[in-house]
Write a protein that holds these residues in place. Sequence first.
Motif, short mmCIF file in Angstrom:
data_model
loop_
_atom_site.label_atom_id
_atom_site.label_comp_id
_atom_site.label_asym_id
_atom_site.label_seq_id
_atom_site.Cartn_x
_atom_site.Cartn_y
_atom_site.Cartn_z
N TYR A 164 0.83 -1.20 0.00
CA TYR A 164 0.00 0.00 0.00
C TYR A 164 0.87 1.25 0.00
O TYR A 164 0.66 2.17 -0.80
N LEU A 165 1.86 1.28 0.91
CA LEU A 165 2.67 2.49 1.05
C LEU A 165 3.48 2.77 -0.20
O LEU A 165 3.63 3.91 -0.61
N SER A 166 3.99 1.69 -0.87
CA SER A 166 4.86 1.97 -2.01
C SER A 166 4.08 2.11 -3.31
O SER A 166 4.53 2.82 -4.21
N GLU A 167 2.93 1.46 -3.43
CA GLU A 167 2.25 1.47 -4.74
C GLU A 167 1.00 2.32 -4.79
O GLU A 167 0.62 2.78 -5.85
N THR A 224 -3.34 -2.77 -14.74
CA THR A 224 -3.86 -1.95 -13.64
C THR A 224 -2.78 -1.81 -12.59
O THR A 224 -1.74 -2.47 -12.65
N ARG A 225 -3.04 -0.97 -11.62
CA ARG A 225 -2.06 -0.73 -10.56
C ARG A 225 -1.75 -2.03 -9.81
O ARG A 225 -0.60 -2.33 -9.50
N TRP A 226 -2.78 -2.78 -9.50
CA TRP A 226 -2.59 -4.01 -8.73
C TRP A 226 -1.80 -5.03 -9.56
O TRP A 226 -0.89 -5.68 -9.05
N GLU A 227 -2.14 -5.16 -10.86
CA GLU A 227 -1.41 -6.10 -11.71
C GLU A 227 0.06 -5.71 -11.80
O GLU A 227 0.95 -6.55 -11.74
N THR A 228 0.29 -4.40 -11.93
CA THR A 228 1.67 -3.93 -11.97
C THR A 228 2.38 -4.27 -10.67
O THR A 228 3.51 -4.76 -10.66
N ALA A 229 1.69 -4.00 -9.55
CA ALA A 229 2.31 -4.22 -8.25
C ALA A 229 2.67 -5.69 -8.06
O ALA A 229 3.77 -6.03 -7.63
N ILE A 230 1.76 -6.57 -8.41
CA ILE A 230 1.93 -7.97 -8.04
C ILE A 230 2.71 -8.75 -9.09
O ILE A 230 3.37 -9.73 -8.79
N ALA A 280 10.16 -8.21 -8.96
CA ALA A 280 11.45 -7.52 -9.10
C ALA A 280 12.07 -7.26 -7.74
O ALA A 280 13.29 -7.19 -7.60
N ALA A 281 11.23 -7.11 -6.70
CA ALA A 281 11.75 -6.81 -5.37
C ALA A 281 11.82 -8.06 -4.50
O ALA A 281 12.10 -7.98 -3.31
N SER A 282 11.59 -9.23 -5.11
CA SER A 282 11.40 -10.43 -4.29
C SER A 282 12.58 -10.72 -3.38
O SER A 282 12.39 -11.09 -2.23
N SER A 283 13.81 -10.50 -3.88
CA SER A 283 14.95 -10.83 -3.02
C SER A 283 14.93 -9.97 -1.76
O SER A 283 15.17 -10.47 -0.66
N GLY A 284 14.62 -8.69 -1.93
CA GLY A 284 14.58 -7.80 -0.77
C GLY A 284 13.48 -8.21 0.19
O GLY A 284 13.64 -8.16 1.41
N VAL A 285 12.35 -8.64 -0.37
CA VAL A 285 11.23 -9.03 0.48
C VAL A 285 11.56 -10.31 1.25
O VAL A 285 11.29 -10.42 2.45
N ILE A 286 12.18 -11.27 0.56
CA ILE A 286 12.56 -12.51 1.23
C ILE A 286 13.55 -12.21 2.36
O ILE A 286 13.43 -12.71 3.47
#
Lengths: 261, 442, 321
Positions: free
Chosen positions: C119-122, C213-219, C225-231
């Motif tokens: 929510y905060l980033s997208e 859409t925004r959600w499709e782009t986000a997910i 692309a950010a998965s490593s940081g999230v993991i």
Amino acid sequence: MNGEPACVIETRNLQINYGSFCAVKGVNLSIEPRTITALIGPSGCGKSTVLRSLNRMNDLVPGARVDGEVLFYGANLYAPEVDAVQVRRRIGMVFQKPNPFPKSIYENVAYGLRINGWRGTKASLDARVEAALRGAALWDEVKDKLQQSGLALSGGQQQRLCIARALAVEPEVILMDEPCSALDPIATLKIEQLMSELRQHYTIVIVTHNMQQAGRVADYTAFFLMDHDRAGQLIEYGPTSQIFSHPRDARTEAYISGRFG
Amino acid sequence: MDSNLSQLPAASVLPEGAAMMRIIRMRRLVGGIWRRITLSCTLAGVVILLLLGFSIVNDAFGAVAVQSKVELAQLTGGRALEALSRTELLALLEANVRTRVLRALDRERPLAMRDAADLRTIVATEIIQPEIVGVYPLSDWLFRREAITTELKAQHPRAELRFRSWLSAQFLGTAMSSQALEAGIRTAILGSCWMLLLTMLIAFPLGIGAALYLEEYTSVCPFDDRSRLGRWLNHLLSRAATLIQVNIYNLAGVPSIIYGMLGLAIFVRALESLTSGRMFGMASAATANGRTILAASLTMALLVLPVVIISTQEALRAVPSSLRQASFGLGATRWQTIWRVVLPSALPGILTGAILAVSRAIGETAPLIVVGASTFILTDPSGPFSRFTVLPIQIYNWTSRPQEEFRAIAAAAIIVLLLLLLITNASAIILRNHMRVKRSSS
Amino acid sequence: MLELEHSVNAPVASEPLQERRASGLRRRIRPGETFIQILLFLCACVSIATTFSIVIVLSREALSFFTEAGVSVGQFLTGTTWRPGAGHFGVLPLVNATILTSLIAMLVALPLGLGAALYLSEYASARIRGVLKPTLELLAGIPTVVYGYFALTFVTPLLRRVLGAETVQIYNMLSAGIVVGILITPLVATLSEDALSAVPDGLRNASFGLGATRWETAIKVVFPAASSGVIAACMVAMARAMGETMVVALAAGASPNLSLNPFEPAETMTGHIARISGGDLSYGTIDYQSLFAIGLLLFGMTLLLNILSRWVVRHVREVYD
């Protein structure tokens, strides 16, 4: 060409503001099908802003407001009932910096199809990806490494991948925002050749910093300049040959002959 | 209008027209739902914060039912305890307290020599003997007063129900007590302040020094590059810097209780003569085991050190390198550049980051339990070699007791702790703003 | 500075100009500078010394636990009862409780933290971000003992009322786990948000340009692309949950208990260390040494997670130029 309307996109008195700052005003353009139209002018003259307004990418900029009309086959893109997502699906865009997704080459091209509700088989998806990559003149270079990351390609290849990605969803218009400014001369040449081929099927609008490029590829050229309020204005619009050889406006002539900009 | 479609060889399988509009509506709907879900995740944080605040305030204020063994009115004939003279008080004690107890008190300190306030306390604890028979949170006092009153009347007919703010001047100003009604947290507040001060004194110079080395000196090759030994030593130094940096990130992730064990083994046990003050001849009999403010502060300093270093490094990196270049260009040495150019312009950021990092020490509990903070301290800490208690330890201790009244004073102590944190953090931010204003105006 | 003055004054000096200029450029040793550099280097070495001390202290006491007390490493790691009084030193009940509470915590923190990060980033506008992000950071700044209090006086009674007082015991792992989850949510949220925000806007634009859409782009674009940081964020959060002490010490109970039932009380590794060392503990006893063996295990587990998280960031990340 029979039965096609005279113009694909037409802007009427287009004005775009960012907050209280007026980026560009009073733009009247009509873009014909299957042509390449170049938007040129010095930096900050609002040509990219105009381009982004043609598929409602400005919606994503906080504080941006578009007044006037952008007609796509006669229908206003900014009418309340028009869906921006659908607009962007039919008017594709290629950006200044190559921006492939951190996915495989195949997935990059298939992305647009998948989100738009692709219902075909795997084989037809394969065919479509191949067609798009061929359309972007990239197929021969990548056909053996479709599962490699798109980021592993060279800059020019990345940009053609982005074009393939845009072609895959069968847009009617492709907007290109300085597509060669991050590329070397050889890669630039390839993209320019590609554009000439694409013109047979697509309507292309390109923003370029490079006047020679406009002269080389564009059928029509629009020249923008900012006025004393720093708001961009369309100064002159016409066939490229005419703009470059017999500009009507003195400012166009000054810019073309390299006196400012 | 559709004539432009399907130029690509493959047949179009993408939905068009009405089907496409339907799909887009679906996609929009899904997007909208997820947007709300992610928003509620974010708002959950706000809700939890409110619940936390509510449960603390609800417990820290409220009602208490007190029942005395002997009614005051019966005892004095309706007069207030304060209105009685010393002789009257003494007479009360003679009449109501058993001689054995009275004699014991007299041995402690002759009754005749005690002042009126002291005597009043004895009357209260020995004769009246107030006892808590019920503790009610604020919500009960506000919305269910009728119900609790009738319930109380049935169980304890003589009990008196009254509003009580557990957070009070008396709570802040008195020492520990085993009675919730008389308990205070003065010693804990002082202990926390002492520990914070010492932690700062230890962690600031070490942390800022380390950050300066890592940011400003890692590019320096101090040894002669022309000899093999010199090259090798320079190489070794740059490897050491990388190692230190990696190590700092790892240390920041070590659980705080592990630091407590480190403190217990090194500062309390191995360096006992230092931390108990015996080395300086300043140890008192009670603190000879090394479980002192100094040992706790050393432990805390090591705990916050990685964060101090990292935040200082960030502040140093924010100084534009053009400033350094300018100073070097005028022939300044590295330290002159750091001292006169880099440090002054990074100072607001360094101080703010460092204070925020150290403020973490105020709320840390686990390492202090291991290092051996006491829970019951009646005298104010007098210096680094005192035994001590701190606010979080008191909160822990009181929360773990089953009686309601201790939960209530734990909540009151939490409010004090949060206020202390707020003051520290606010002072860091005010300091930064103040220094920025001063710099920009000069 | 001195050097500069010399060369300015050079013309009036008696020596030949050429010689003076050349000698003025010779490399000099500045003792003050060297001293300061050494001093700062020593400051930086304190962190290395800390790490070494932790490892040495924990290993030494753990070693004497294994040699003097006659508890083998195998017995320690695989034993299913922890009853120091009876000589049973099987760490599994403690490890089990630690992992169980941490997993419950992750179940709470992952959806909340990732949702908030997305929510905060997208989605959030700058103004909303400016309000919500400090709130999350406030949540992260609250001392853990306060969360312990919250678990015991608010969450546990709530659970007992909702799920029934006969199912949920006064001290239970569920309440502790949920509150530890709340405690690490800001960590998951801020670290993941950093990772999401680091994804270049060009990727988002490309996706929007294709009609996402925004959600499709986000997910489908930003999140992968950010998965490593999230993991990595999740691993750091897990390590933090395992090392958390006060909440479990207050709310999870004080009896080592090998149970997978989250409604039961069970003491975690950290809770045990806190409880035993909080009492009267004499140096050199088997109780004292056993704490360090537990501490060593805990240190190893969290260190492993932290190192792994940074490895993920370094080796799995896509490189954008």
